[in-house]
Design a protein around this motif. Structure first.
Motif, PDB file in Angstrom:
ATOM      1  N   MET A 108      67.426  -9.286  36.234  1.00  0.00           N
ATOM      2  CA  MET A 108      67.371  -7.855  36.521  1.00  0.00           C
ATOM      3  C   MET A 108      65.949  -7.419  36.844  1.00  0.00           C
ATOM      4  SD  MET A 108      69.816  -6.952  33.378  1.00  0.00           S
ATOM      5  CE  MET A 108      69.004  -8.274  32.518  1.00  0.00           C
ATOM      6  N   ARG A 109      65.852  -6.613  37.886  1.00  0.00           N
ATOM      7  CA  ARG A 109      64.527  -6.145  38.305  1.00  0.00           C
ATOM      8  C   ARG A 109      64.523  -4.626  38.394  1.00  0.00           C
ATOM      9  NH1 ARG A 109      65.831 -10.846  40.887  1.00  0.00           N
ATOM     10  NH2 ARG A 109      64.347 -12.538  40.534  1.00  0.00           N
ATOM     11  N   VAL A 110      63.356  -4.051  38.066  1.00  0.00           N
ATOM     12  CA  VAL A 110      63.224  -2.595  38.127  1.00  0.00           C
ATOM     13  C   VAL A 110      62.106  -2.245  39.109  1.00  0.00           C
ATOM     14  CG1 VAL A 110      64.100  -2.119  35.810  1.00  0.00           C
ATOM     15  CG2 VAL A 110      61.700  -2.661  36.099  1.00  0.00           C
ATOM     16  N   PRO A 111      62.242  -1.097  39.805  1.00  0.00           N
ATOM     17  CA  PRO A 111      61.212  -0.719  40.779  1.00  0.00           C
ATOM     18  C   PRO A 111      59.954  -0.204  40.085  1.00  0.00           C
ATOM     19  CG  PRO A 111      62.940   0.942  40.708  1.00  0.00           C
ATOM     20  CD  PRO A 111      63.365  -0.157  39.785  1.00  0.00           C
ATOM     21  N   VAL A 112      58.813  -0.769  40.472  1.00  0.00           N
ATOM     22  CA  VAL A 112      57.521  -0.363  39.909  1.00  0.00           C
ATOM     23  C   VAL A 112      56.626   0.064  41.063  1.00  0.00           C
ATOM     24  CG1 VAL A 112      55.437  -1.191  38.722  1.00  0.00           C
ATOM     25  CG2 VAL A 112      57.690  -1.919  37.925  1.00  0.00           C
ATOM     26  N   THR A 113      55.962   1.215  40.899  1.00  0.00           N
ATOM     27  CA  THR A 113      54.994   1.659  41.892  1.00  0.00           C
ATOM     28  C   THR A 113      53.630   1.703  41.232  1.00  0.00           C
ATOM     29  OG1 THR A 113      56.700   3.024  42.885  1.00  0.00           O
ATOM     30  CG2 THR A 113      54.457   3.476  43.559  1.00  0.00           C
ATOM     31  N   VAL A 114      52.661   1.043  41.852  1.00  0.00           N
ATOM     32  CA  VAL A 114      51.312   0.990  41.287  1.00  0.00           C
ATOM     33  C   VAL A 114      50.450   2.015  42.015  1.00  0.00           C
ATOM     34  CG1 VAL A 114      49.289  -0.469  40.884  1.00  0.00           C
ATOM     35  CG2 VAL A 114      51.596  -1.445  40.694  1.00  0.00           C
ATOM     36  N   ASN A 115      49.805   2.907  41.251  1.00  0.00           N
ATOM     37  CA  ASN A 115      48.920   3.949  41.788  1.00  0.00           C
ATOM     38  C   ASN A 115      49.606   4.808  42.846  1.00  0.00           C
ATOM     39  OD1 ASN A 115      47.020   2.956  40.112  1.00  0.00           O
ATOM     40  ND2 ASN A 115      45.687   2.095  41.689  1.00  0.00           N
ATOM     41  N   GLY A 116      50.903   4.944  42.739  1.00  0.00           N
ATOM     42  CA  GLY A 116      51.627   5.819  43.655  1.00  0.00           C
ATOM     43  C   GLY A 116      51.753   5.287  45.068  1.00  0.00           C
ATOM     44  N   GLU A 117      51.265   4.077  45.335  1.00  0.00           N
ATOM     45  CA  GLU A 117      51.316   3.624  46.732  1.00  0.00           C
ATOM     46  C   GLU A 117      51.847   2.200  46.941  1.00  0.00           C
ATOM     47  OE1 GLU A 117      47.412   3.539  48.462  1.00  0.00           O
ATOM     48  OE2 GLU A 117      46.424   3.319  46.534  1.00  0.00           O
ATOM     49  N   HIS A 118      51.816   1.369  45.916  1.00  0.00           N
ATOM     50  CA  HIS A 118      52.243  -0.015  46.114  1.00  0.00           C
ATOM     51  C   HIS A 118      53.537  -0.256  45.343  1.00  0.00           C
ATOM     52  CE1 HIS A 118      48.222  -0.458  47.630  1.00  0.00           C
ATOM     53  NE2 HIS A 118      47.710  -0.149  46.448  1.00  0.00           N
ATOM     54  N   ALA A 119      54.598  -0.614  46.065  1.00  0.00           N
ATOM     55  CA  ALA A 119      55.901  -0.780  45.415  1.00  0.00           C
ATOM     56  C   ALA A 119      56.248  -2.261  45.264  1.00  0.00           C
ATOM     57  CB  ALA A 119      56.973  -0.067  46.229  1.00  0.00           C
ATOM     58  N   VAL A 120      56.692  -2.623  44.081  1.00  0.00           N
ATOM     59  CA  VAL A 120      57.186  -3.984  43.833  1.00  0.00           C
ATOM     60  C   VAL A 120      58.421  -3.876  42.936  1.00  0.00           C
ATOM     61  CG1 VAL A 120      54.961  -5.188  43.998  1.00  0.00           C
ATOM     62  CG2 VAL A 120      55.685  -4.266  41.795  1.00  0.00           C
ATOM     63  N   GLU A 121      59.114  -4.983  42.807  1.00  0.00           N
ATOM     64  CA  GLU A 121      60.204  -5.048  41.830  1.00  0.00           C
ATOM     65  C   GLU A 121      59.764  -6.004  40.739  1.00  0.00           C
ATOM     66  OE1 GLU A 121      64.060  -5.806  43.631  1.00  0.00           O
ATOM     67  OE2 GLU A 121      64.315  -3.652  43.314  1.00  0.00           O
ATOM     68  N   ALA A 122      59.882  -5.575  39.480  1.00  0.00           N
ATOM     69  CA  ALA A 122      59.413  -6.399  38.362  1.00  0.00           C
ATOM     70  C   ALA A 122      60.598  -6.862  37.521  1.00  0.00           C
ATOM     71  CB  ALA A 122      58.440  -5.606  37.504  1.00  0.00           C
TER      72      ALA A 122
END
Lengths: 36, 372
Positions: free
Chosen positions: B167-181
């Motif tokens: 299972m992965r959740v959406p993570v946004t770093v500093n409001g600009e970089h999106a990844v799934e963790a």
């Protein structure tokens, strides 16, 4: 930060170990024998 | 995900099984070194401590236990998640009060994990072994039943499930970089991101303040840094602690995060709700450290890992020094957790650390301060 303990050790200073601080399981004179 | 279990030949001590016990509404779990362990029964024998690993798409059982339970190795060993393993079939795996499950598993030597977690690990409870719906109550120490009634205090977090079931959740770093963790209960930190992404985003350069801690294997340092902020679905996290992973590794959200947000997972429905145990936005708290962590034992004494540029290094300690005492407290033959607690100290204090090196015992005074 510099702190002096009762023995007079300040931060980073290397000092002898008061007897009370040495492992009671492995006294200092046994350590060299146990862990060469 | 366990990615680097060295396959060592170790004299494995068999964990003796006891009478099966009934489990009901929830099951007590143990938190050790920030990881969760649930008691499990294998073919009616147990309880055996199983490491809960929500990022592992498999169940694993320690090979000596598999042998003792008459679950022999079959076929050639496979490479699974970095370790060599045989496929076995468990007729009945019982955990957290759910009906016994027949499942495929790996039999492998888990003895090396004792050094990582400080207790004998009998098995790994990956996704196929976990209930379809469960609640991780870390404060209460329970793997509990999924709450059927959810009030407005529960917050929905979108999840995606890969073909491997992770299972992965959406993570946004500093409001600009999106990844799934990955939702990973075996990672003890908050967030972990691969080095190449952090470098690409200019968040990890040679000037970035960092804290090194002994990694599980003990000889190397895992690097931690601070990020300004991130979001996990709708949740805002200020100053998250971030571990720097090797290039290309999968981003992970670990127990430092999940233990404060009490996740309730319904895998069949593909939903995740969290009950925040902290005010939002969550400020990931600072880490105070002298830059010294225990990393493996030698002759009953803990070998120390000393971080580059840390107060411990400035005080003259070296990686490999053997720990004798801290503030007069004897550290010989103590548990990892005991030693780790003693080394953590309170902010703005000092630790008098006595070590054994080259046939000599001596003490140094080391500052404990906000490290990151």
């Amino acid at each position: 930060m510099t702190r002096r303990l009762a023995g007079g050790l300040s931060e980073g200073q290397r000092g002898p170990v008061p007897k009370a601080m040495v492992s009671t399981r492995f006294p200092a004179d046994m350590l060299a024998e146990k862990i060469p | 995900m366990i990615s680097s279990i060295a396959v060592l030949v170790a004299a494995a001590t068999l964990i003796t099984g006891q009478t099966p016990a009934a489990v009901s509404a929830g099951q007590e779990i143990t938190l050790a070194r920030g990881r969760l362990f649930a008691p499990a029964w294998v073919n009616g024998v147990g309880p055996y401590p199983f490491l809960i690993d929500t990022a592992a798409p498999y169940v694993a059982l320690d090979a000596p236990i598999a042998g003792a339970l008459g679950l022999p190795d079959a076929g050639k060993p496979e490479e699974a998640d970095g370790f060599s393993a045989h496929r076995i079939r468990i007729q009945a795996l019982e955990v957290a009060g759910r009906p016994a499950l027949e499942c495929s598993a790996y039999a492998t030597d888990l003895a090396p994990m004792e050094a990582l977690y400080g207790l004998r690990v009998a098995g790994i409870l990956g996704l196929p072994g976990l209930p379809e719906r469960f609640l991780l109550d870390c404060e209460g120490g329970r793997l509990a039943r999924y709450p059927l009634q959810m009030g407005p205090e529960w917050i929905a977090v979108p999840i995606s499930t890969g073909s491997d079931g992770v299972m992965r959740v959406p993570v946004t770093v500093n409001g600009e970089h999106a990844v799934e963790a990955e939702l990973d209960t075996v990672f003890s930190g908050t967030l972990a991101l691969p080095r190449n992404l952090l470098e690409q985003w200019d968040l990890f350069t040679e000037h970035t303040p960092r804290l090194e801690v002994a990694d599980g294997a003990g000889s190397r340092g895992a690097i931690q840094i601070r990020l300004p902020k991130c979001t996990v679905g709708p949740l805002e996290v200020e100053t998250p602690l971030c571990e720097v992973l090797e290039n290309g590794a999968a981003p992970q959200l670990g127990m430092r995060f999940w233990s404060r947000f009490m996740p309730a997972l319904d895998r069949a429905a593909g939903t995740l709700h969290v009950l925040p145990l902290v005010p939002l936005p969550w400020h990931d708290p600072p880490v105070h450290s002298a830059g010294v962590t225990p990393a493996g034992q030698r002759g009953g004494l803990w070998r120390l890992f000393i971080a580059e540029g840390s107060p411990a290094q400035r005080a003259g300690l070296l990686t490999g020094d053997l720990l004798v005492s801290i503030n007069g407290m004897d550290m010989a033959e103590q548990s990892f957790d005991y030693v780790h607690r003693a080394l953590t100290g309170q902010p703005a204090t000092a630790l008098e650390i006595a070590v054994f090196r080259s046939g000599e015992v001596f003490a140094v005074l080391v500052a404990v301060d906000q490290a990151l």
